[in-house]
Write a protein that holds these residues in place. Sequence first.
Motif, PDB file in Angstrom:
ATOM      1  N   ASP A 632      -6.614  46.098  41.215  1.00 14.66           N
ATOM      2  CA  ASP A 632      -7.655  45.639  40.285  1.00 14.66           C
ATOM      3  C   ASP A 632      -8.521  44.543  40.889  1.00 14.66           C
ATOM      4  OD1 ASP A 632      -7.625  47.319  38.152  1.00 14.66           O
ATOM      5  OD2 ASP A 632      -6.750  45.911  36.726  1.00 14.66           O
ATOM      6  N   ILE A 633      -7.966  43.738  41.787  1.00 12.31           N
ATOM      7  CA  ILE A 633      -8.781  42.707  42.454  1.00 12.31           C
ATOM      8  C   ILE A 633      -9.776  43.386  43.391  1.00 12.31           C
ATOM      9  CG2 ILE A 633      -8.730  40.699  43.979  1.00 12.31           C
ATOM     10  CD1 ILE A 633      -7.622  40.250  41.110  1.00 12.31           C
ATOM     11  N   LEU A 634      -9.326  44.446  44.049  1.00 10.15           N
ATOM     12  CA  LEU A 634     -10.227  45.219  44.904  1.00 10.15           C
ATOM     13  C   LEU A 634     -11.314  45.874  44.065  1.00 10.15           C
ATOM     14  CD1 LEU A 634     -10.386  45.882  47.932  1.00 10.15           C
ATOM     15  CD2 LEU A 634      -9.005  47.901  47.492  1.00 10.15           C
ATOM     16  N   ARG A 635     -10.929  46.389  42.924  1.00  6.42           N
ATOM     17  CA  ARG A 635     -11.885  47.042  42.027  1.00  6.42           C
ATOM     18  C   ARG A 635     -12.868  46.011  41.460  1.00  6.42           C
ATOM     19  NH1 ARG A 635     -10.230  52.277  40.362  1.00  6.42           N
ATOM     20  NH2 ARG A 635     -11.697  52.055  38.633  1.00  6.42           N
ATOM     21  N   LEU A 636     -12.367  44.820  41.162  1.00  5.52           N
ATOM     22  CA  LEU A 636     -13.244  43.759  40.662  1.00  5.52           C
ATOM     23  C   LEU A 636     -14.266  43.374  41.721  1.00  5.52           C
ATOM     24  CD1 LEU A 636     -13.798  41.864  38.254  1.00  5.52           C
ATOM     25  CD2 LEU A 636     -12.243  40.214  39.304  1.00  5.52           C
ATOM     26  N   TRP A 637     -13.827  43.357  42.996  1.00  5.36           N
ATOM     27  CA  TRP A 637     -14.758  43.067  44.100  1.00  5.36           C
ATOM     28  C   TRP A 637     -15.876  44.104  44.131  1.00  5.36           C
ATOM     29  CZ3 TRP A 637     -14.603  46.473  48.538  1.00  5.36           C
ATOM     30  CH2 TRP A 637     -15.558  46.163  49.508  1.00  5.36           C
ATOM     31  N   VAL A 638     -15.530  45.374  44.011  1.00  8.14           N
ATOM     32  CA  VAL A 638     -16.547  46.439  44.043  1.00  8.14           C
ATOM     33  C   VAL A 638     -17.544  46.258  42.899  1.00  8.14           C
ATOM     34  CG1 VAL A 638     -16.949  48.926  43.822  1.00  8.14           C
ATOM     35  CG2 VAL A 638     -15.042  48.082  45.211  1.00  8.14           C
ATOM     36  N   ALA A 639     -17.025  45.959  41.702  1.00  5.67           N
ATOM     37  CA  ALA A 639     -17.904  45.805  40.538  1.00  5.67           C
ATOM     38  C   ALA A 639     -18.767  44.562  40.629  1.00  5.67           C
ATOM     39  CB  ALA A 639     -17.062  45.756  39.262  1.00  5.67           C
ATOM     40  N   SER A 640     -18.276  43.533  41.322  1.00  5.55           N
ATOM     41  CA  SER A 640     -18.985  42.249  41.340  1.00  5.55           C
ATOM     42  C   SER A 640     -20.128  42.201  42.339  1.00  5.55           C
ATOM     43  CB  SER A 640     -18.003  41.118  41.660  1.00  5.55           C
ATOM     44  OG  SER A 640     -17.562  41.196  43.011  1.00  5.55           O
ATOM     45  N   ASP A 646     -25.692  45.523  51.901  1.00  8.94           N
ATOM     46  CA  ASP A 646     -24.378  45.466  52.530  1.00  8.94           C
ATOM     47  C   ASP A 646     -23.461  44.582  51.693  1.00  8.94           C
ATOM     48  OD1 ASP A 646     -25.090  47.145  54.533  1.00  8.94           O
ATOM     49  OD2 ASP A 646     -25.429  45.605  56.038  1.00  8.94           O
ATOM     50  N   VAL A 647     -22.210  44.984  51.579  1.00 11.02           N
ATOM     51  CA  VAL A 647     -21.270  44.343  50.659  1.00 11.02           C
ATOM     52  C   VAL A 647     -20.314  43.448  51.440  1.00 11.02           C
ATOM     53  CG1 VAL A 647     -19.555  44.755  48.865  1.00 11.02           C
ATOM     54  CG2 VAL A 647     -21.450  46.359  49.154  1.00 11.02           C
ATOM     55  N   LYS A 648     -20.305  42.162  51.102  1.00  6.22           N
ATOM     56  CA  LYS A 648     -19.486  41.192  51.824  1.00  6.22           C
ATOM     57  C   LYS A 648     -18.076  41.101  51.239  1.00  6.22           C
ATOM     58  CE  LYS A 648     -23.389  38.288  53.268  1.00  6.22           C
ATOM     59  NZ  LYS A 648     -23.991  36.947  53.225  1.00  6.22           N
ATOM     60  N   LEU A 649     -17.124  40.813  52.128  1.00  6.65           N
ATOM     61  CA  LEU A 649     -15.741  40.624  51.695  1.00  6.65           C
ATOM     62  C   LEU A 649     -15.047  39.662  52.649  1.00  6.65           C
ATOM     63  CD1 LEU A 649     -13.396  41.352  49.825  1.00  6.65           C
ATOM     64  CD2 LEU A 649     -12.883  43.274  51.321  1.00  6.65           C
ATOM     65  N   GLY A 650     -14.313  38.727  52.068  1.00  8.09           N
ATOM     66  CA  GLY A 650     -13.563  37.753  52.854  1.00  8.09           C
ATOM     67  C   GLY A 650     -12.664  36.942  51.945  1.00  8.09           C
ATOM     68  N   SER A 651     -11.924  36.005  52.522  1.00  2.00           N
ATOM     69  CA  SER A 651     -10.908  35.262  51.774  1.00  2.00           C
ATOM     70  C   SER A 651     -11.502  34.416  50.653  1.00  2.00           C
ATOM     71  CB  SER A 651     -10.113  34.372  52.728  1.00  2.00           C
ATOM     72  OG  SER A 651     -10.974  33.502  53.442  1.00  2.00           O
ATOM     73  N   SER A 652     -12.639  33.752  50.896  1.00  2.00           N
ATOM     74  CA  SER A 652     -13.213  32.902  49.844  1.00  2.00           C
ATOM     75  C   SER A 652     -13.772  33.754  48.703  1.00  2.00           C
ATOM     76  CB  SER A 652     -14.302  31.992  50.416  1.00  2.00           C
ATOM     77  OG  SER A 652     -15.403  32.752  50.877  1.00  2.00           O
ATOM     78  N   ILE A 653     -14.313  34.923  49.023  1.00  2.00           N
ATOM     79  CA  ILE A 653     -14.804  35.837  47.985  1.00  2.00           C
ATOM     80  C   ILE A 653     -13.632  36.305  47.123  1.00  2.00           C
ATOM     81  CG2 ILE A 653     -15.791  38.144  47.585  1.00  2.00           C
ATOM     82  CD1 ILE A 653     -17.597  37.627  50.028  1.00  2.00           C
ATOM     83  N   ILE A 658     -10.272  36.221  42.156  1.00  2.00           N
ATOM     84  CA  ILE A 658      -8.973  36.014  41.505  1.00  2.00           C
ATOM     85  C   ILE A 658      -9.110  35.000  40.374  1.00  2.00           C
ATOM     86  CG2 ILE A 658      -6.649  35.075  41.874  1.00  2.00           C
ATOM     87  CD1 ILE A 658      -6.912  36.330  44.764  1.00  2.00           C
ATOM     88  N   ASP A 659      -9.902  33.955  40.599  1.00  2.00           N
ATOM     89  CA  ASP A 659     -10.150  32.970  39.528  1.00  2.00           C
ATOM     90  C   ASP A 659     -10.840  33.629  38.338  1.00  2.00           C
ATOM     91  OD1 ASP A 659      -9.003  30.959  41.002  1.00  2.00           O
ATOM     92  OD2 ASP A 659     -10.890  30.149  41.755  1.00  2.00           O
ATOM     93  N   ASP A 660     -11.839  34.457  38.631  1.00  2.00           N
ATOM     94  CA  ASP A 660     -12.552  35.151  37.547  1.00  2.00           C
ATOM     95  C   ASP A 660     -11.625  36.111  36.812  1.00  2.00           C
ATOM     96  OD1 ASP A 660     -14.858  33.804  38.103  1.00  2.00           O
ATOM     97  OD2 ASP A 660     -15.796  35.424  39.230  1.00  2.00           O
ATOM     98  N   LEU A 723     -21.916  39.676  33.129  1.00  2.00           N
ATOM     99  CA  LEU A 723     -22.061  39.595  31.671  1.00  2.00           C
ATOM    100  C   LEU A 723     -20.710  39.342  31.011  1.00  2.00           C
ATOM    101  CD1 LEU A 723     -23.998  40.114  29.173  1.00  2.00           C
ATOM    102  CD2 LEU A 723     -23.159  42.475  29.249  1.00  2.00           C
ATOM    103  N   ILE A 724     -19.713  40.127  31.395  1.00  2.00           N
ATOM    104  CA  ILE A 724     -18.388  39.993  30.777  1.00  2.00           C
ATOM    105  C   ILE A 724     -17.717  38.693  31.198  1.00  2.00           C
ATOM    106  CG2 ILE A 724     -16.062  40.988  30.762  1.00  2.00           C
ATOM    107  CD1 ILE A 724     -17.391  43.745  30.724  1.00  2.00           C
ATOM    108  N   ARG A 725     -17.834  38.344  32.468  1.00  2.00           N
ATOM    109  CA  ARG A 725     -17.225  37.087  32.917  1.00  2.00           C
ATOM    110  C   ARG A 725     -17.804  35.902  32.157  1.00  2.00           C
ATOM    111  NH1 ARG A 725     -19.004  34.648  38.520  1.00  2.00           N
ATOM    112  NH2 ARG A 725     -20.797  34.329  37.155  1.00  2.00           N
ATOM    113  N   ASN A 726     -19.125  35.849  32.064  1.00  2.00           N
ATOM    114  CA  ASN A 726     -19.771  34.736  31.365  1.00  2.00           C
ATOM    115  C   ASN A 726     -19.458  34.753  29.870  1.00  2.00           C
ATOM    116  OD1 ASN A 726     -20.847  33.953  33.791  1.00  2.00           O
ATOM    117  ND2 ASN A 726     -22.830  34.943  33.456  1.00  2.00           N
TER     118      ASN A 726
END
Length: 940
Positions: A632-640, A646-653, A658-660, A723-726
């Motif tokens: 689900d964290i991977l899926r959240l990354w895709v949705a976010s 180009d789609v960025k990915l790394g530890s800080s992202i 995870i916080d969201d 929208l949902i996060r906010n």
Amino acid sequence: MDYKSTLNLPRTEFPMKANLADKEPQILKRWGNLYEKIRELRKGREIFLLHDGPPYANGHIHIGHALNKILKDIINKYNLLTGKDIIYVPGWDCHGLPIERQVEKELKERKIRKEDLPKGEFRKLCRDYANRFVDIQREEFIRLGVIGDWKTPYLTMDPKYEAQEVRELGRFYEKGLAYRSKKPVYWCIYDMTAEAEAEVEYQEKEDPSVYVKFPVTGMKDTYLVIWTTTPWTLPANLGVMVGEDYTYVYFRTTVGTFIVAQELLESFREVTGLDGEVFKKVKGSELVGVSYEHPFVQRSELKDHLSEETLKNMWKVYPSEFVELGTGTGLVHMAPGHGQEDYTVGIRYGLEPYSPLDDSGRFVSPAPDFLLGVRVFDANALIVNLLKEKGYLLHHSKVKHSYPHCWRCKNPVIFRATHQWFIGMEARLNSSTLREVALTEIERVRWIPDYGKNRIKSMVENRPDWCISRQRYWGVPIAVFYCKQCGEVASEKEVFEHVANLIEENEFGADVWFEKDERELLPEGYRCKRCGSAEFKKEEDILDVWFDSGCSHASVIRPLGFDRADMYLEGSDQHRGWFQASLLESVGSYGHAPYKAVLTHGFTVDEKGRKMSKSLGNVVSPQEIIDKYGADILRLWVASEDYSEDVKLGSSILKNLIDDYRKIRNTLRFLLANLYDFDPNRDRVEPNKLHHFDRWMLSYLQGILKEVHRHYSNYVFHRVYHLIRNFCTTTLSSLYLDVLKDRLYVYSPNSWERRSAQTVLYELLIALSTSIAPFLSFTAEEVWEYIRGINPHLEESVFLSEIPKPDEALIDGKLEAEYSKLLKVRDEVLSALEKARKENLIRHPYEAKVYIQTKGELLDLLEKYKDYINFLFTVSQVELDKGGDIVVAGEEVENLTLGVSHAVGKKCPRCWIYYREEEFDGEVCQRCCNALKEMGYVCT
């Protein structure tokens, strides 16, 4: 009395800690037959068909695969959650060079040469390898939470699929769209096969940059000057091209007269260091027909190898529309066997595509002796040295430029003329050409993002004929036969259908082509339609894998009863790959595009925007994220992420995600925890009888739902996520739920105040759990299991339910406008309370009494809600007058002055709000006493 025990405090077994890595596999087990249940329960509904582009069955999935499959799954699930039926048949591309190379690698480790094995045995190894990775990748895709027909996916090596591909080839041949010819194509000298445009990628390469003089026949010391970065193509030179309308000059120097374009004379002088004068100017058209001598090839050496027409026409100047004046000399060396534009002009003027090379790129006869057996790129230095020795080299340097490379082995490719099979872009389909119909269809398709249309349009406008033949083993054969006596191609429909049937009936499909001889493969008694001979030779080449996957619409979509898919979705590189191959194949066979919409996404990069590579150590694997955090964290990354770039990915992202995730999960947990005693079929309060704060939230929720549907429908998933996060963190957690705690905890369980709040909490829970389900699929299903504990009448899976549609009847524009103003005042109050806290006047907002001084409409509004605004502002007391120990002016709201003092009276030990002495009944306030009595307690 222990007053805490009398409060309706939250209660739920829904865990705060997600523990997704352990929980998700359990949910996957419950989903075992979910796709089949969906198809059965949604039978008769509108169908959404997203056609899966087949990844190669080669290696474990990478983060790009995860991005792609999750995007598809989000779209499918959203359509599910709007009440539609979905068809999603995953597929795999099982043929082609990537698999061949891996099998060759494994054979090499066993010290076995591919050439030493029968074709059938080698093909079996390829099939086994593909099957192995289909199974591996299938499990990896399922672990991502992707719903689909995983039990019966489509494989391009399936006998039925291969048979249909042969039928498609037959349709092309029948319509005159497929032909065989000798012409230059991209050729990989390392893999020894032709390649399509989609199979090359451009990288920087260093090459020689040479200016060469060609002696003009019959004119002493006069030379045509050409410039090239591929000296190895000079042995195949048959002409020189000029622009008819350009001006050319005769430039006299001490070492000869050189003919170059006037516009490039200065750069020519600068590069070569030659000085001299122009004594004559001519148009390019006046140079046409001028003959010259080749610097190092003799005409006699070619006499037995070229046609009489070519020998007659070669080594002359020809007009060309392809000559440009950006670099060089304006005279272009023409090798029809090594360039598309050269070929086009050469054919026009009787010059054949001559290419004295073998499949590995080594020179063969009739190439000059000093080059025989030498590979093309090694030949450059030998040719340059010879030109220098003979005095034909005017300048030599190095240049770095963009050059085509093989996308598989990453080595540079060449243009080489060989006999290949092609699909003609200018072939007629009724009154239009294949190219024209394809361009018309592009206009009818919805491209997401919309710039995709121009991208594929320009590619189709400019692409050459499609080379569909490959010189390999592992693929579908080009199922044609050549008459041994007259060379005629056996092209009747019955021939293709007969071969297709043999493939379909064979356990190993197209292997039958390589196992049986021509007599067994042709219909019984078949004879050449031209000469009547019964002796044939079968084609040894196989079909381009892009034709393989491009046929998937015919092998997958059409058998399902549809003539096109609702959507194709792949990376942006597929405008020149699968999208285009599918378009051309479908247009050629059926006259229209195979898709209604095409969505493209960018590539995955690290947080610095760099391409992921092992050498940089920045590769992030999906398995690593799943094992550590859950899918689900991977899926959240895709949705976010905005996938259009180009789609960025790394530890800080990941940390931010995870916080969201926790914020969204905790909001859902709060909703569940306050509905433990709520039965929506028994306790629900009618909308018009809700508390005004709850009516406001219910009205506001309709706007959120409207945006959720709008963003999903427009495929902007990152906006749904934001929208949902906010909504969860700001509107709910920091406002609505925070204010609501008093009514939820303090009033008696069955009170109208509490049931009104719970009614809206339930609506929020349904809306949020279904709205996040397309991307937070596992979490939504986990939440749904608990919601079913509240309402057992709900569907057994969140994916059998629907996202609520916005209900216009629940929208109260006037109430929302009023609350908009009240909430602005609330923000001002919170700022004033923070100031009071810093000055140690209060420690908790309930310790505050707030004074509000204003006038006009705002004062009337505050008066209207006077009985509730202290709860809205989370303070004990509000007075609509001036006063306070601390006084501040409103920052955003005009004509507003706020004062804060410590609340008067004493604190109720149960609800913590301050009341005057006369408002108490025993130890607690009158409000709490009433609640206690309703619960069967006695106030003391």
